[in-house]
Design a protein around this motif. Structure first.
Motif, PDB file in Angstrom:
ATOM      1  N   LEU A  11      17.669 -49.719  28.683  1.00 30.45           N
ATOM      2  CA  LEU A  11      17.640 -50.921  27.850  1.00 30.45           C
ATOM      3  C   LEU A  11      18.567 -50.727  26.655  1.00 30.45           C
ATOM      4  O   LEU A  11      18.660 -49.624  26.113  1.00 30.45           O
ATOM      5  N   HIS A  12      19.221 -51.777  26.232  1.00 33.36           N
ATOM      6  CA  HIS A  12      20.163 -51.677  25.113  1.00 33.36           C
ATOM      7  C   HIS A  12      19.380 -51.506  23.807  1.00 33.36           C
ATOM      8  O   HIS A  12      19.024 -52.466  23.137  1.00 33.36           O
ATOM      9  N   GLY A  13      19.127 -50.244  23.454  1.00 31.50           N
ATOM     10  CA  GLY A  13      18.305 -49.948  22.288  1.00 31.50           C
ATOM     11  C   GLY A  13      18.835 -50.508  20.995  1.00 31.50           C
ATOM     12  O   GLY A  13      18.073 -50.953  20.135  1.00 31.50           O
ATOM     13  N   GLN A  14      20.155 -50.509  20.863  1.00 29.98           N
ATOM     14  CA  GLN A  14      20.754 -51.008  19.630  1.00 29.98           C
ATOM     15  C   GLN A  14      20.437 -52.486  19.421  1.00 29.98           C
ATOM     16  O   GLN A  14      20.074 -52.909  18.321  1.00 29.98           O
ATOM     17  N   ILE A  15      20.553 -53.273  20.475  1.00 26.65           N
ATOM     18  CA  ILE A  15      20.289 -54.705  20.361  1.00 26.65           C
ATOM     19  C   ILE A  15      18.815 -54.954  20.047  1.00 26.65           C
ATOM     20  O   ILE A  15      18.466 -55.764  19.185  1.00 26.65           O
ATOM     21  N   ILE A  16      17.925 -54.238  20.738  1.00 30.16           N
ATOM     22  CA  ILE A  16      16.487 -54.451  20.559  1.00 30.16           C
ATOM     23  C   ILE A  16      16.049 -54.094  19.138  1.00 30.16           C
ATOM     24  O   ILE A  16      15.388 -54.875  18.454  1.00 30.16           O
TER      25      ILE A  16
END
Length: 426
Positions: A240-245
């Protein structure tokens, strides 16, 4: 290790999935993306206006004139970035529902301006730029969410003016939006009147006192920062795109802290915050991407014997220099790879601690509030983010060395496995 990964997957994956698909967080994230080009434009001119030693090379009057000439670039973008975020959120909220998105943006902006006092030092008809920037951003975000929801709810009830078929489309859409916009803004006007009879007098003071200030203090602290960094890494590990979340939650706080530093930097005052948007983006993410994988690429070139490692280094290096690291995340791989979970989680936390205490002790200047584009290569980005100070670049080099040392034994193990597999396949 397997049990640990199973627990992480069962607990965090559902939470991450909900956060990633939450329409409010999605609109918030996309709203900031609308404002980002304007923010970067203003930041570039802050850097140009504050070139190192320029004040020593030209006269005081010439330097003042130079800064005054470039000042509007940041004043019209960074100082009022809350307005752009509000428009972006309102636009994206209505767009998600298939509505006329532009009216979502303008109704959100108008609702915010209705709640904003238009008095400064007893002069009416004037809006302080401070409430249009970081100080007013939290209210702006909530206002945009609520205004867009009210507007869209009224549209769905079909409380609209319908024009005859021969009327031009632009005119018909304008009249169709009239009643939903009027009713939405009436709600916010009523809210403003109600708050004028409270001890807070304005919604701004209420939000800032009870919500924004406590959250900002929390977000500027080291514990919350470490948690945010860890969550970014954990989410990425599971694909999962951790930065976006994580940014969807923390960006309003980090941008507010960033703006406080920018104002102090421009005024020549002591910078108040260590943790800001640029603390995360420049000194952690901005060193090859999430997980600081530029150091991993360097490690691959240093120790790589297997063809897989060598090819991966060639593939990942060009993009890694500009902080795009999908080739490494998916090619090493990092996602769901138990061999790398320790350096993947530990290295950014160690770097965050080193960066924080380097700035807290004054060895390295705090981030100056300048938004450096996230694709700016390491060393240059550290120099710019600290207000053109060489120690910002030095700290990035130290951080790269730290990540390299932590990753080195794990890369050796992986390379040895890949090399053995390649030999066996021959």
């Amino acid at each position: 290790m397997n049990r640990f990964m199973e627990v992480l997957e069962n607990v965090l994956m559902p939470v991450a999935d909900k956060l990633n698909n939450n329409r409010y967080l999605t609109a918030l994230r996309n709203g900031f993306m609308v404002a980002l080009p304007l923010i970067i434009f203003g930041s570039i001119f802050v850097v140009i206006a504050n070139f190192p030693f320029l004040d020593k090379l030209i006269s005081e009057d010439a330097y003042a004139a130079y800064q005054n000439a470039l000042g509007p670039a940041s004043a019209a973008t960074l100082s009022i970035m809350g307005l752009f975020v509000i428009i972006g959120i309102g636009y994206k909220m209505v767009e998600q529902r298939g509505g006329e998105a532009i009216y979502g943006g303008v109704v959100a902006l108008a609702a915010f301006l209705i709640l904003t006092p238009q008095v400064l030092d007893e002069v009416s008809g004037v809006i302080p730029t401070s409430v249009l920037g970081a100080q007013g951003m939290f209210l702006g975000i909530f206002t945009a969410f609520i205004a867009a929801e009210i507007y869209q709810a009224i549209v769905k009830k079909d409380w609209t003016i319908k024009m005859p078929a021969g009327v031009p489309g632009a005119v018909a859409r304008s009249f169709s939006a009239l009643i939903p916009i009027a009713l939405t803004l009436t709600v916010f006007l009523a809210v403003r009147v109600i708050f004028s009879y409270t001890p807070f007098l304005t919604v701004q003071d209420f939000i800032y006192t009870l919500i924004q200030e406590p959250l900002t203090v929390l977000g500027s602290g080291l514990p919350a920062t470490i948690i945010a960094v860890l969550l970014i890494q954990v989410f990425w590990f599971f694909g999962l795109h951790g930065q976006i979340i994580v940014n969807s939650v923390f960006d309003p706080i980090w941008y507010a802290l960033n703006d406080q530093n920018l104002q102090a930097f421009q005024a020549g005052e002591e910078l108040p915050n260590i943790v800001t948007k640029q603390f995360i983006d420049t000194f952690i993410v901005g060193i090859g991407g999430s997980g600081m994988t530029l150091a991993v690429i360097i490690g691959i070139f240093v120790i790589g014997k297997s063809r897989q490692m060598k090819e991966l280094g060639k593939l990942g290096a060009p993009s890694g220099i500009f902080n795009v690291n999908e080739p490494i995340i998916f090619g090493l791989p990092i996602i769901m790879n138990p061999l790398v979970i320790i350096p993947w989680l530990v290295a950014p936390v160690i770097v965050a601690l080193v960066t924080y205490f380097s700035m807290a002790t004054g060895i390295v200047p705090k981030p100056a509030g300048i938004i450096v584009p996230w694709t700016t290569p390491a060393v240059l980005s550290g120099f710019l983010a600290t207000g053109n100070h060489i120690m910002g670049a030095v700290l990035q080099l130290v951080n790269i060395a730290i990540v390299f040392v932590i990753w080195f034994p794990f890369l050796k193990i992986m390379d040895k496995q890949y090399y053995a597999n390649e030999k066996n396949a021959e």
